[in-house]
Scaffold this motif. Structure first.
Motif, PDB file in Angstrom:
ATOM      1  N   THR A 118       0.987  -1.126  -0.026  1.00  0.00           N
ATOM      2  CA  THR A 118      -0.038  -0.094  -0.006  1.00  0.00           C
ATOM      3  C   THR A 118       0.767   1.151   0.047  1.00  0.00           C
ATOM      4  OG1 THR A 118      -1.529  -1.239   1.487  1.00  0.00           O
ATOM      5  CG2 THR A 118      -1.956   0.967   1.173  1.00  0.00           C
ATOM      6  N   GLY A 140      -1.422  -2.475  -9.811  1.00  0.00           N
ATOM      7  CA  GLY A 140      -2.109  -3.346  -8.842  1.00  0.00           C
ATOM      8  C   GLY A 140      -1.878  -2.903  -7.306  1.00  0.00           C
ATOM      9  N   PRO A 168      -2.646  -0.964  -3.920  1.00  0.00           N
ATOM     10  CA  PRO A 168      -3.689   0.132  -3.513  1.00  0.00           C
ATOM     11  C   PRO A 168      -3.136   1.340  -3.036  1.00  0.00           C
ATOM     12  CG  PRO A 168      -3.781  -2.459  -2.527  1.00  0.00           C
ATOM     13  CD  PRO A 168      -2.511  -2.023  -3.050  1.00  0.00           C
ATOM     14  N   PRO A 191      -4.596  -6.200 -13.012  1.00  0.00           N
ATOM     15  CA  PRO A 191      -4.956  -7.066 -11.793  1.00  0.00           C
ATOM     16  C   PRO A 191      -6.240  -7.655 -11.552  1.00  0.00           C
ATOM     17  CG  PRO A 191      -4.050  -4.765 -11.476  1.00  0.00           C
ATOM     18  CD  PRO A 191      -4.367  -4.677 -12.814  1.00  0.00           C
ATOM     19  N   PRO A 192      -6.407  -8.444 -10.763  1.00  0.00           N
ATOM     20  CA  PRO A 192      -7.732  -9.202 -10.464  1.00  0.00           C
ATOM     21  C   PRO A 192      -8.980  -7.969 -10.170  1.00  0.00           C
ATOM     22  CG  PRO A 192      -5.975 -10.288  -9.231  1.00  0.00           C
ATOM     23  CD  PRO A 192      -5.661  -9.036  -9.845  1.00  0.00           C
ATOM     24  N   ASP A 204     -11.261  -8.015  -8.161  1.00  0.00           N
ATOM     25  CA  ASP A 204     -11.527  -7.891  -6.694  1.00  0.00           C
ATOM     26  C   ASP A 204     -10.249  -7.384  -5.842  1.00  0.00           C
ATOM     27  OD1 ASP A 204     -14.326  -8.875  -7.062  1.00  0.00           O
ATOM     28  OD2 ASP A 204     -13.426 -10.964  -6.647  1.00  0.00           O
ATOM     29  N   ALA A 205      -9.283  -6.939  -6.530  1.00  0.00           N
ATOM     30  CA  ALA A 205      -8.383  -6.303  -5.820  1.00  0.00           C
ATOM     31  C   ALA A 205      -8.524  -5.086  -5.350  1.00  0.00           C
ATOM     32  CB  ALA A 205      -7.147  -6.192  -6.923  1.00  0.00           C
ATOM     33  N   THR A 206      -8.114  -4.468  -4.377  1.00  0.00           N
ATOM     34  CA  THR A 206      -8.493  -3.403  -3.556  1.00  0.00           C
ATOM     35  C   THR A 206      -7.756  -2.495  -4.615  1.00  0.00           C
ATOM     36  OG1 THR A 206      -8.775  -4.065  -1.502  1.00  0.00           O
ATOM     37  CG2 THR A 206      -8.211  -1.827  -1.585  1.00  0.00           C
ATOM     38  N   SER A 232     -12.655  -1.653  -4.466  1.00  0.00           N
ATOM     39  CA  SER A 232     -12.244  -2.759  -5.297  1.00  0.00           C
ATOM     40  C   SER A 232     -12.428  -2.154  -6.720  1.00  0.00           C
ATOM     41  CB  SER A 232     -13.088  -4.013  -5.393  1.00  0.00           C
ATOM     42  OG  SER A 232     -14.446  -3.968  -5.900  1.00  0.00           O
ATOM     43  N   ARG A 233     -11.434  -2.645  -7.688  1.00  0.00           N
ATOM     44  CA  ARG A 233     -11.503  -2.361  -8.938  1.00  0.00           C
ATOM     45  C   ARG A 233     -12.931  -2.576  -9.690  1.00  0.00           C
ATOM     46  NH1 ARG A 233      -5.906  -1.882 -10.471  1.00  0.00           N
ATOM     47  NH2 ARG A 233      -6.640  -2.110 -12.498  1.00  0.00           N
ATOM     48  N   ASP A 283     -15.588  -3.125   0.161  1.00  0.00           N
ATOM     49  CA  ASP A 283     -15.431  -4.783   0.636  1.00  0.00           C
ATOM     50  C   ASP A 283     -15.378  -4.615   2.290  1.00  0.00           C
ATOM     51  OD1 ASP A 283     -15.728  -5.889  -1.646  1.00  0.00           O
ATOM     52  OD2 ASP A 283     -13.718  -5.449  -2.346  1.00  0.00           O
TER      53      ASP A 283
END
Length: 471
Positions: A49, A71, A73, A127-128, A130-132, A151-152, A335
């Motif tokens: 982060t 990716g 945060p 990045p996925p 659900d990634a922050t 999330s993204r 989330d």
């Protein structure tokens, strides 16, 4: 992908724009953004982060975009945040470095500068979903600020929903002068522009003159908070200069009906009003192609479901009058609060409903009107449930009132008594009679206090908990 218009392949295929972003005297093309932000991504890749001092500068833009590419945060930190609150944000988020600009006191964190003219063309995998993407801290009005995990997927969903509602396309030029540490300015304004592919113009200070100038240079989609719109209406020439725009959008606080009417009369545009929160992003809005009703924030965006709940847990009728707690379900929901499962459980129930903390009414057609926060805007006086916003609207309709805020002060007899704070030159007794004539007698203020100014935060919201301390 979240930053759809920053796809390097699109730039390589000739989809560049020379003036994709204009901010703080700097103009960046789309390829500038891709190259410089990818260079940032190479420097922060692998970090857990990072904190970004979210001043409205090119460095902030590139820092945020670089982290989204990598990716990583991002924790946007307000430049004017107090030292104790800043330390809490940094400690709670686990930020490992300051990226871009840095404060005078770095709180012991290393600093990673952003190089405006550096370029890299490395290709990063998306990045996925659900990634922050962002950890945005709440204002802390009920204790220490809480980190909202966005999330993204949630951000992308919200921007696509708004694009449909507002007919927002790559042909637009988006104009605003709002803070870049908040959902309105950062997510909607900057990230929305990068996802949709339109030009983005940051006005600097959100003055009427700067907004008028930006529209004269091609601005078509204009974002503002009620304080900005009120000042533009007061400067009639600036309001008239907005006529060439396509759409004016107001949010972050309720837009007074007289300001709505003033914009319509002077600019020819009825503004779009919308409703949202850090935790749910934007979930309700009037539509570019639909009805825009003063004082109402519109319909649920596609994919959003709402309900009104009474204090006993029963459903509140959608009759345009009955007040209830607003709950919603949406693909844009956060989330949870970082490191705060207890606080998360208080607002997200087991069935996926987000308890907004706001009270509202819904009419038979699904239009929503926000009464305000349950904690300060729902007044229980003499056995009646009264919305502060309804009284504020009537007060603002008086020629002698420029600003108004209504609270419920503790009262041994009534439970709460209605107290109005106004900026203007009208006599208190005159305003009490004015409300009694326009609304039910029990909705009249028991006390009106004339003040020089109302306490507001950076987004223009009145700090009603501070007003309670004035009683």
């Amino acid at each position: 992908m979240l930053l759809a218009s920053l796809n390097p392949a699109a730039v390589a295929a000739g989809a560049d724009i020379d003036d994709a972003v204009r901010i703080d005297g700097v103009t960046l093309s789309r390829s500038d953004l891709v190259g410089a932000a990818t260079s940032v991504a190479e420097r922060v890749g692998g970090a857990a982060t990072v904190a970004v001092l979210a001043r409205p500068t090119p460095a902030t833009v590139l820092a945020v975009v670089g982290c989204l590419i990598a990716g990583v945060p991002v924790v946007p930190v307000p430049a004017d945040v107090g030292a104790a609150e800043r330390r809490h944000i940094l400690t709670d988020s686990g930020a490992q470095a300051w990226l871009g600009e840095r404060p005078d006191d770095t709180d012991g964190l290393p600093h990673i500068p952003v190089r405006l003219h550096a370029r890299s063309w490395h290709r990063y995998a998306e990045p996925p979903p659900d990634a922050t993407a962002l950890i945005v801290y709440t204002s802390g009005t009920t204790g220490l600020p809480k980190g909202v995990l966005l999330s993204r997927r949630a951000i992308a969903a919200d921007l696509d929903m708004l694009a449909a509602a507002w007919q927002w396309t790559a042909e637009d030029t988006l104009v605003h002068g709002l803070p870049l540490y908040h959902v309105h300015g950062l997510v909607l304004g900057l990230l929305g522009s990068l996802r949709i592919g339109n030009r983005f113009v940051y006005t600097g200070k959100p003055t009427p003159e700067n907004y008028a100038q930006a529209v004269s240079e091609g601005g078509s989609l204009v974002f503002g908070v009620p304080t900005v719109w009120s000042r533009i209406v007061a400067d009639g020439d600036a309001a008239r200069a907005l006529a060439p725009a396509r759409l004016l959008v107001s949010g972050s606080a309720p837009l007074p009906v007289p300001v709505f009417d003033g914009l319509a009369a002077l600019s020819g545009h009825q503004p779009v009003e919308r409703y949202g929160s850090t935790e749910a992003l934007i979930t309700l809005s009037t539509l570019a192609a639909g009805e825009r009703r003063p004082g109402w924030v519109g319909l649920p965006l596609e994919g959003v479901t709402t309900r009104l709940v009474a204090e006993d847990g029963t459903a509140v009728p959608h009759d345009g009058e009955s007040i209830g707690a607003l709950h919603l379900q949406s693909p844009t929901l956060f989330d949870g609060y970082l490191n705060r499962p207890d606080a998360t459980a208080e607002v997200l129930d087991a069935d996926g409903w987000y308890h907004t903390g706001d009270v509202a009414v819904i009419d038979a057609g699904g239009m929503h009107r926000i009464v305000g926060r349950a904690s300060v805007d729902l007044i229980k006086s003499g056995g009646f449930r009264i919305g502060a916003g309804e009284i504020e609207t009537v007060l603002l309709g008086h020629a002698g009132v420029a600003e108004a805020a209504v609270i419920g002060a503790p009262d041994a007899d009534l439970g709460q008594r209605i107290v109005a704070f106004v900026v203007g030159d009208a006599a208190p007794d005159e305003l009490i009679d004015h409300v009694a004539q326009q609304l039910s007698v029990h909705k009249r203020p028991r006390e009106v206090r004339v003040v020089d100014a109302l306490p507001r935060n950076a987004m223009g919201k009145v700090l009603k908990k501070e007003l309670l301390q004035w009683v």
